[in-house]
Design an enzyme around this catalytic site. Structure first.
Site, PDB file in Angstrom:
ATOM      1  N   LYS A 159     -13.420  -6.709   3.401  1.00  0.00           N
ATOM      2  CA  LYS A 159     -13.827  -7.164   4.493  1.00  0.00           C
ATOM      3  C   LYS A 159     -14.067  -6.123   5.641  1.00  0.00           C
ATOM      4  O   LYS A 159     -13.568  -4.924   5.480  1.00  0.00           O
ATOM      5  CB  LYS A 159     -12.880  -8.162   5.179  1.00  0.00           C
ATOM      6  CG  LYS A 159     -11.738  -7.610   6.085  1.00  0.00           C
ATOM      7  CD  LYS A 159     -10.818  -8.433   6.996  1.00  0.00           C
ATOM      8  CE  LYS A 159     -10.002  -7.457   7.698  1.00  0.00           C
ATOM      9  NZ  LYS A 159      -9.018  -7.867   8.454  1.00  0.00           N
TER      10      LYS A 159
ATOM     11  N   LYS B 242       0.967  -1.228   0.043  1.00  0.00           N
ATOM     12  CA  LYS B 242      -0.026  -0.104   0.194  1.00  0.00           C
ATOM     13  C   LYS B 242       1.013   1.347   0.047  1.00  0.00           C
ATOM     14  O   LYS B 242       0.286   2.539   0.391  1.00  0.00           O
ATOM     15  CB  LYS B 242      -0.866   0.074   1.268  1.00  0.00           C
ATOM     16  CG  LYS B 242      -2.144  -0.670   0.812  1.00  0.00           C
ATOM     17  CD  LYS B 242      -3.128  -0.901   2.015  1.00  0.00           C
ATOM     18  CE  LYS B 242      -4.087  -1.920   2.193  1.00  0.00           C
ATOM     19  NZ  LYS B 242      -4.222  -2.514   3.319  1.00  0.00           N
TER      20      LYS B 242
ATOM     21  N   LYS C 270     -13.084  -1.831  11.014  1.00  0.00           N
ATOM     22  CA  LYS C 270     -13.204  -0.295  11.770  1.00  0.00           C
ATOM     23  C   LYS C 270     -12.301   0.536  10.927  1.00  0.00           C
ATOM     24  O   LYS C 270     -12.747   1.678  10.648  1.00  0.00           O
ATOM     25  CB  LYS C 270     -12.850  -0.560  13.214  1.00  0.00           C
ATOM     26  CG  LYS C 270     -12.610   0.732  13.885  1.00  0.00           C
ATOM     27  CD  LYS C 270     -13.956   1.067  14.511  1.00  0.00           C
ATOM     28  CE  LYS C 270     -13.699   2.318  15.462  1.00  0.00           C
ATOM     29  NZ  LYS C 270     -14.978   2.893  15.634  1.00  0.00           N
TER      30      LYS C 270
END
Ligand code: TYM
Length: 333
Positions: A198, A117, A201
Site C-alpha cells: 500500500k 518484522k 510515506k
C-alpha cells in the site's frame, strides 16, 4: 438524515500523498459537502509514537494542516482541530483502557506487524501498543455514525466498536452508539509505486501532491508498470498496473485513458508516454489545491485561528461526553 462523521490524520510524515487523498481525504470532503456534521482532526498525539524530534513534529503538523485545508477541508462546515488541543481525547483514553483486554490489544495489526518484522518487545513503545485505545477515544467522544478511513484502519474501527460495547455493557447504559467504518472498496487501499505494498510515506513508494514538480515527475517516472513487458511493442497488462490505477483516479480525460489502455494492450504505446500523460494529469488535477496551499502559507495566522476555533467547538462537545462517561462509571454524581 444528517450524520455525525469523525476522522483524523496522523502527522507522522510531512505531507499527504495520493493514497491518503483518494482513500480518505476525498471521501471526507464529500461527506462535509453533503452537509453532515464532520469532525476532522490532526492526530498529533498519535504521531508521538514515531516522531521524537520536536522540530520535525512541529513541521509535520503545519504541513499536514496546510495540505488538508488546501484539499478542500472547509472550516465553515467542518470542525477542524488538533487532537492535543482537546484534552478530552486523553481523558477518555485513560478511562477506555479499562474496557479492553491485553489479549485483544496484542492481536492488533500495527503491534503484531512490528513484532513480525523483527522489532523486539523492548523496542515497541507503549504509545504504539495503546494506539487503538486513543483512537477509540478520538472517535467515541463525538458519538459518530461513520468514520471515513482507508482499509488499513478497519481493524481500529472494529476495536472501537468492541470497546464501546464493553463500556456500554459494563455501565448498563447506551453511552456510545457503535460507529461504522466507511471504507470504499475501490480506493480503500491505493497501491504504492512499487506495485507491491500500500502507498505509504514510510515505505517510500508514494506519489506526492504538493511536492516540487520535479519530485513528482521522478515518482511517476519511477513507478512500477508491467514487469513482463520489455519493449513498447510487447502487449501489456492494464489490470492491476499501478500507472493505470493512477490514471483512473487522476486523469479527467477518460477518452485519453481509454486510448492509452487500448494501445498498451496492443503493444502500441511506450511506458514513457503513459507516464508523461499521468504527470500532466496530476498537474491539472491538483493545480487548484496547489494554488490554494501557496495562498494559505502566506496566512498562517488565519490557519492558526481556524484551528483554535475548531478546538473550542470540539471541546464543547467532547466535554459533555466526558461528563457522561464520568457519571456512568461513578467518578461524578
Ligand atoms: P494515517 O495518518 O496513517 O492515514 C490517514 C488516512 O489515509 C488513509 N490511507 C490510505 N488510504 C488508501 N490507500 C492508502 N495507501 C492509504 N494510506 C493511508 C488511512 O487509512 C487514513 O484514513 N490512525 C489513523 C489516524 C487516526 C484516526 C483517528 C482516523 C487517529 N485517530 C480516529 C479516524 C478516526 C492514521 O494513522 O491514519
Amino acid at each position: 438524515m444528517t450524520k455525525t462523521i469523525v476522522s483524523g490524520i496522523t502527522p507522522s510524515g510531512n505531507e499527504l500523498h495520493i493514497g491518503n487523498y483518494f482513500g480518505a481525504v476525498k471521501p471526507q470532503i464529500e461527506l462535509q459537502n453533503e452537509g453532515h456534521q464532520t469532525y476532522y482532526f490532526i492526530a498529533d498525539l498519535h504521531a508521538l509514537t514515531t516522531v521524537k524530534d520536536k522540530q520535525t513534529l512541529e513541521s509535520n503538523i503545519k504541513n499536514v494542516v496546510l495540505d488538508y485545508l488546501s484539499l478542500g477541508l472547509d472550516p465553515e462546515k467542518t470542525i477542524f482541530f488538533r487532537q492535543s488541543d482537546v484534552p478530552a481525547h486523553s481523558q477518555l483514553s485513560v478511562v477506555l483502557t479499562n474496557f479492553v483486554t491485553y489479549g485483544h490489544m496484542k492481536r492488533m495489526h500495527a503491534f503484531k506487524d512490528k513484532l513480525e518484522k523483527g522489532a523486539g518487545e523492548e523496542s515497541i513503545n507503549m504509545g504504539l501498543f495503546n494506539y487503538p485505545i486513543l483512537m477509540a477515544a478520538d472517535i467515541l467522544l463525538y458519538k459518530p455514525n461513520g468514520v471515513p478511513v482507508g482499509e488499513d484502519q478497519r481493524q481500529h474501527v472494529e476495536i472501537t466498536r468492541d470497546i464501546a460495547e464493553n463500556f456500554n455493557h459494563a455501565v448498563n447504559q447506551d453511552v456510545f452508539p457503535l460507529p461504522e467504518a466507511y471504507i470504499n472498496k475501490d480506493v480503500g487501499r491505493i497501491i504504492g509505486t512499487d506495485g507491491q505494498r500500500k502507498m505509504s510515506k514510510s515505505l517510500g513508494n508514494i506519489i506526492s501532491i504538493f511536492a516540487d514538480e520535479n519530485i513528482i515527475k521522478d515518482q511517476i517516472m519511477g513507478s512500477y508498470t508491467d514487469p513482463n513487458r520489455k519493449k513498447a511493442t510487447d502487449p501489456g497488462t492494464v489490470e492491476g498496473n499501478p500507472v493505470f490505477l493512477y490514471h483512473d483516479l487522476i486523469n479527467q480525460n477518460t477518452a485519453e485513458v481509454q486510448d492509452l489502455k487500448n494501445r498498451y494492450k496492443e503493444g502500441a504505446v511506450g511506458d514513457v508516454e503513459v507516464k508523461q500523460k499521468l504527470i500532466a494529469a496530476h498537474q491539472a488535477y491538483f493545480s487548484t489545491a496547489r494554488a490554494k496551499r501557496l495562498e494559505l502559507e502566506q496566512n498562517i495566522d488565519q490557519v492558526n485561528q481556524i484551528l483554535a476555533t475548531g478546538a473550542a467547538k470540539a471541546t464543547e462537545v467532547a466535554k459533555e461526553t466526558i461528563k457522561e462517561v464520568y457519571q456512568a462509571v461513578g467518578l461524578r454524581k
